[in-house]
Scaffold this motif. Structure first.
Motif, PDB file in Angstrom:
ATOM      1  N   LEU A 188       0.821  -1.201   0.000  1.00 12.44           N
ATOM      2  CA  LEU A 188       0.000   0.000   0.000  1.00 12.44           C
ATOM      3  C   LEU A 188       0.857   1.252   0.000  1.00 12.44           C
ATOM      4  N   GLY A 189       1.875   1.271   0.864  1.00 13.40           N
ATOM      5  CA  GLY A 189       2.716   2.454   0.973  1.00 13.40           C
ATOM      6  C   GLY A 189       3.327   2.856  -0.357  1.00 13.40           C
ATOM      7  N   ILE A 190       3.653   1.865  -1.171  1.00 12.54           N
ATOM      8  CA  ILE A 190       4.258   2.145  -2.481  1.00 12.54           C
ATOM      9  C   ILE A 190       3.183   2.262  -3.557  1.00 12.54           C
ATOM     10  N   GLY A 191       2.257   1.319  -3.572  1.00 13.19           N
ATOM     11  CA  GLY A 191       1.271   1.251  -4.653  1.00 13.19           C
ATOM     12  C   GLY A 191       0.305   2.410  -4.698  1.00 13.19           C
ATOM     13  N   ILE A 192      -0.018   2.997  -3.537  1.00 13.30           N
ATOM     14  CA  ILE A 192      -1.015   4.064  -3.521  1.00 13.30           C
ATOM     15  C   ILE A 192      -0.541   5.292  -4.282  1.00 13.30           C
ATOM     16  N   MET A 193       0.774   5.471  -4.399  1.00  9.24           N
ATOM     17  CA  MET A 193       1.294   6.638  -5.107  1.00  9.24           C
ATOM     18  C   MET A 193       1.068   6.540  -6.617  1.00  9.24           C
ATOM     19  N   PHE A 194       0.717   5.380  -7.102  1.00  9.33           N
ATOM     20  CA  PHE A 194       0.427   5.200  -8.529  1.00  9.33           C
ATOM     21  C   PHE A 194      -1.075   5.233  -8.809  1.00  9.33           C
ATOM     22  N   ALA A 195      -1.871   5.429  -7.758  1.00 12.67           N
ATOM     23  CA  ALA A 195      -3.325   5.490  -7.900  1.00 12.67           C
ATOM     24  C   ALA A 195      -3.761   6.950  -8.016  1.00 12.67           C
ATOM     25  N   PRO A 196      -4.949   7.209  -8.552  1.00 13.31           N
ATOM     26  CA  PRO A 196      -5.445   8.587  -8.660  1.00 13.31           C
ATOM     27  C   PRO A 196      -5.737   9.174  -7.280  1.00 13.31           C
ATOM     28  N   GLU A 197      -5.566  10.481  -7.162  1.00 11.37           N
ATOM     29  CA  GLU A 197      -5.996  11.177  -5.955  1.00 11.37           C
ATOM     30  C   GLU A 197      -7.523  11.219  -5.950  1.00 11.37           C
ATOM     31  N   SER A 198      -8.088  11.421  -4.769  1.00 19.76           N
ATOM     32  CA  SER A 198      -9.542  11.536  -4.667  1.00 19.76           C
ATOM     33  C   SER A 198     -10.042  12.709  -5.502  1.00 19.76           C
ATOM     34  N   PRO A 199     -10.942  12.469  -6.468  1.00 20.35           N
ATOM     35  CA  PRO A 199     -11.454  13.585  -7.274  1.00 20.35           C
ATOM     36  C   PRO A 199     -12.198  14.616  -6.435  1.00 20.35           C
ATOM     37  N   ARG A 200     -12.828  14.184  -5.363  1.00 22.98           N
ATOM     38  CA  ARG A 200     -13.548  15.129  -4.504  1.00 22.98           C
ATOM     39  C   ARG A 200     -12.583  16.024  -3.744  1.00 22.98           C
ATOM     40  N   TRP A 201     -11.428  15.496  -3.352  1.00 24.55           N
ATOM     41  CA  TRP A 201     -10.433  16.343  -2.696  1.00 24.55           C
ATOM     42  C   TRP A 201      -9.842  17.337  -3.694  1.00 24.55           C
ATOM     43  N   LEU A 202      -9.545  16.877  -4.907  1.00 21.58           N
ATOM     44  CA  LEU A 202      -9.007  17.761  -5.944  1.00 21.58           C
ATOM     45  C   LEU A 202     -10.001  18.863  -6.282  1.00 21.58           C
ATOM     46  N   ALA A 203     -11.268  18.484  -6.407  1.00 22.73           N
ATOM     47  CA  ALA A 203     -12.291  19.482  -6.721  1.00 22.73           C
ATOM     48  C   ALA A 203     -12.423  20.489  -5.584  1.00 22.73           C
ATOM     49  N   GLY A 204     -12.308  20.015  -4.345  1.00 20.38           N
ATOM     50  CA  GLY A 204     -12.383  20.909  -3.204  1.00 20.38           C
ATOM     51  C   GLY A 204     -11.245  21.908  -3.170  1.00 20.38           C
ATOM     52  N   LYS A 205     -10.113  21.544  -3.805  1.00 17.90           N
ATOM     53  CA  LYS A 205      -8.964  22.443  -3.884  1.00 17.90           C
ATOM     54  C   LYS A 205      -8.995  23.303  -5.144  1.00 17.90           C
ATOM     55  N   GLY A 206     -10.053  23.161  -5.945  1.00 17.40           N
ATOM     56  CA  GLY A 206     -10.183  23.967  -7.154  1.00 17.40           C
ATOM     57  C   GLY A 206      -9.539  23.373  -8.390  1.00 17.40           C
ATOM     58  N   ASP A 207      -8.976  22.168  -8.290  1.00 18.38           N
ATOM     59  CA  ASP A 207      -8.334  21.521  -9.442  1.00 18.38           C
ATOM     60  C   ASP A 207      -9.376  20.678 -10.182  1.00 18.38           C
ATOM     61  N   TRP A 208     -10.231  21.338 -10.953  1.00 20.01           N
ATOM     62  CA  TRP A 208     -11.314  20.635 -11.636  1.00 20.01           C
ATOM     63  C   TRP A 208     -10.805  19.757 -12.768  1.00 20.01           C
ATOM     64  N   GLU A 209      -9.766  20.184 -13.419  1.00 20.67           N
ATOM     65  CA  GLU A 209      -9.210  19.355 -14.505  1.00 20.67           C
ATOM     66  C   GLU A 209      -8.648  18.055 -13.942  1.00 20.67           C
TER      67      GLU A 209
END
Length: 520
Positions: A188-209
């Motif tokens: 998990l510690g290694i593999g999670i860095m290759f997974a997408p970030e939470s779209p809801r967290w990104l959207a909350g930060k204004g990164d809609w793209e």
């Protein structure tokens, strides 16, 4: 990156959490472990005093409690992925400290507390990440799998303990058991860095793209950014976030007092989440998993570690139908009837143990083991996974990380209390402690019936709207549907009809040209 891929990434750390829960019960019986960390009694023999065994087991839960609270800080600022990696790091450090312990029970307890910081952060980050990255159609199953993997971890620990008991007079018995936990955490510690970030967290930060791309990857639609389900997710996120961000960033005080956020039932949801998580522990599950081997040894069972292995197996097998039940039936019904069923078997367990002590009646021990198995079967298929599904769904985005953190902290507070009090209860009132747990299960059933809303089949944004609905009673909530829809089941089909020519704008907004089904 499809939902089952996200499930696989979280597998290792949930195994870790369950593995740590399952290992300590049997380790307390290992000869070398008792010789190194136990206390000398009046007969000159080594054994654990009640206070020492309480602290040795329970102080890890204090670490997890603080880890859950600290985790929300990093979740909001670093995002979900980096927080997961950071938590894995602390878990590994804690296990290394435990392995290097020689003769001091304080040394190994400190190691458990440090590992607890990591487990606590993970216990909030994993279900939050999974709920935010899972399509609503299968969100209940994905989040509930969190508990399923914990049960597998407990079973693996039971199996390894069962195998190493042949070398219990060697320090390798318990060092191997603790050390294996490190290897579960690395993927998990290694593999999670290759997974997408939470779209809801990104959207909350204004990164809609970034949110749009992450949502597409999670639905396996990276090459089709205009997929109707991706666009629907983005539109719902946009509407929810715009409304919530208008009031500014959520605060800790707001979660407790409601503040000036304007979000309906905010404090109600904080209290509900904390109560559900606290009572999940006070159903009594860790009464058996932390001290089961010791309890059944005191009851005169010839092979208490084998009994613990059986309980672990029941836990795993019965979690599987629970995943189906929570998705098909919903959240309220399994949790309500599960608590009642658990109460019945705890009443039988305590009544037999008090009226016909198993030390004097062999048949009593058999009945108590059966009662324990039936209790575990119910917990595994209802409250085990169900409590995590509830806190993954009921909080609004604005304060979700902080409220989930508070709720998870109450889970670990309940965990600590069970772990700390059980040795004293066992030496004081014995099996009558089951009567206390009978009462807490009845309280859990009442909590669900009168306060928990049915969120099956709804998006996180729709769940937020449902909890904001004035006059809606929890026991009528299963019939609630979002405005403009007639049924939760056909919600996506209706959306398709209304938005057949939808086009994404790249910032979360969906421009639409309504059309009739016949036009397609």
């Amino acid at each position: 990156m499809r939902p089952y891929t996200m499930l696989m990434l979280s597998t290792s750390i949930r195994l870790c959490a369950g593995y740590d829960t399952g290992q300590i019960s049997q380790i307390l019986l290992f000869e070398d472990f008792i010789d190194r960390f136990g206390q000398t009694n009046a007969q000159g023999e080594k054994e654990f005093e009640s206070i020492v065994s309480s602290l040795l087991v329970s102080l890890m839960s204090i670490g997890t409690l603080f880890g859950a609270l600290i985790g929300s800080f990093f979740l909001d600022r670093w995002g979900r992925r980096k927080t997961l990696t950071f938590a894995v790091f602390w878990f590994i450090i804690g296990n290394i400290i435990q392995i290097t312990a020689m003769r001091s029970w304080v040394h190994i307890t400190i190691g458990r507390m440090v590992a607890g910081l990591g487990v606590g952060s993970l216990s909030i980050a994993v279900p939050l990440y999974m709920s935010e990255t899972s399509p609503k159609e299968i969100r209940g199953t994905i989040v509930a799998s969190y508990q399923f993997l914990i049960t597998i971890g407990i079973l693996v620990a039971n199996l390894i303990n069962y195998g190493t008991r042949t070398i219990e007079d060697s320090d390798a018995s318990w060092r191997i058991v603790i050390g294996i936990g490190i290897f579960f955490s690395l993927p998990l510690g290694i593999g999670i860095m290759f997974a997408p970030e939470s779209p809801r967290w990104l959207a909350g930060k204004g990164d809609w793209e970034g949110a749009h791309l992450a949502s597409a990857r999670l639905r396996g639609c990276k090459d089709n950014m205009q997929d109707i389900y991706v666009l629907q997710d983005m539109q719902e996120m946009r509407e929810s976030i715009e409304m919530q961000q208008a009031a500014g960033e959520g605060t800790w005080m707001e979660c407790i007092t409601g503040g000036a956020s304007g979000i309906p039932k905010l404090v109600y949801r904080t209290v509900l989440g904390c109560a559900v998580q606290f009572l999940q522990q006070w159903t009594g599950v860790n009464y058996f998993f932390y001290y089961g081997a010791t309890i059944f040894q005191a009851a005169g069972t010839e092979d208490p570690i084998l009994v613990q292995l059986i309980l672990g197996a029941v836990n795993v097998v019965c979690t599987v139908p629970g995943l189906w039940w929570l998705e098909r039936v919903g959240r309220r019904t399994p949790l309500f009837y599960g608590a009642l069923w658990q109460a019945v078997w705890l009443l039988i367990f305590a009544s037999i143990g008090v009226a016909r002590p198993p030390q004097e009646n062999d048949s009593s021990g058999v009945v108590m083991i059966v009662a324990a198995c039936m209790f575990i079967a119910s917990f595994a298929s209802t409250w085990g996974p169900g409590a995590w599904v509830v806190i993954g769904e009921i909080f609004p985005l604005r304060t979700r990380a902080k409220q989930a953190s508070l709720a998870t902290a109450f889970n670990w507070l309940g965990n600590f209390m069970i772990a700390f009090l059980t040795p004293f209860a066992d030496s004081g009132i014995g099996f009558a402690f089951g009567f206390v747990l009978f009462g807490t299960n009845l309280a859990a059933a009442l909590l669900i019936w009168f306060f928990c809303y049915e969120s099956k089949g709804l998006s996180l944004e729709a769940v937020d709207t449902m909890y904001s609905e004035k006059g809606l009673k929890p026991w009528h909530s299963a019939k609630w549907v979002p405005a403009g829809y007639t049924d939760r089941k056909n919600r996506d089909e209706q959306y398709w009809i209304e938005h057949a020519h939808a086009k994404g704008t790249g910032n979360g907004e969906v421009k639409t040209t309504p059309t009739r089904l016949s036009d397609d």
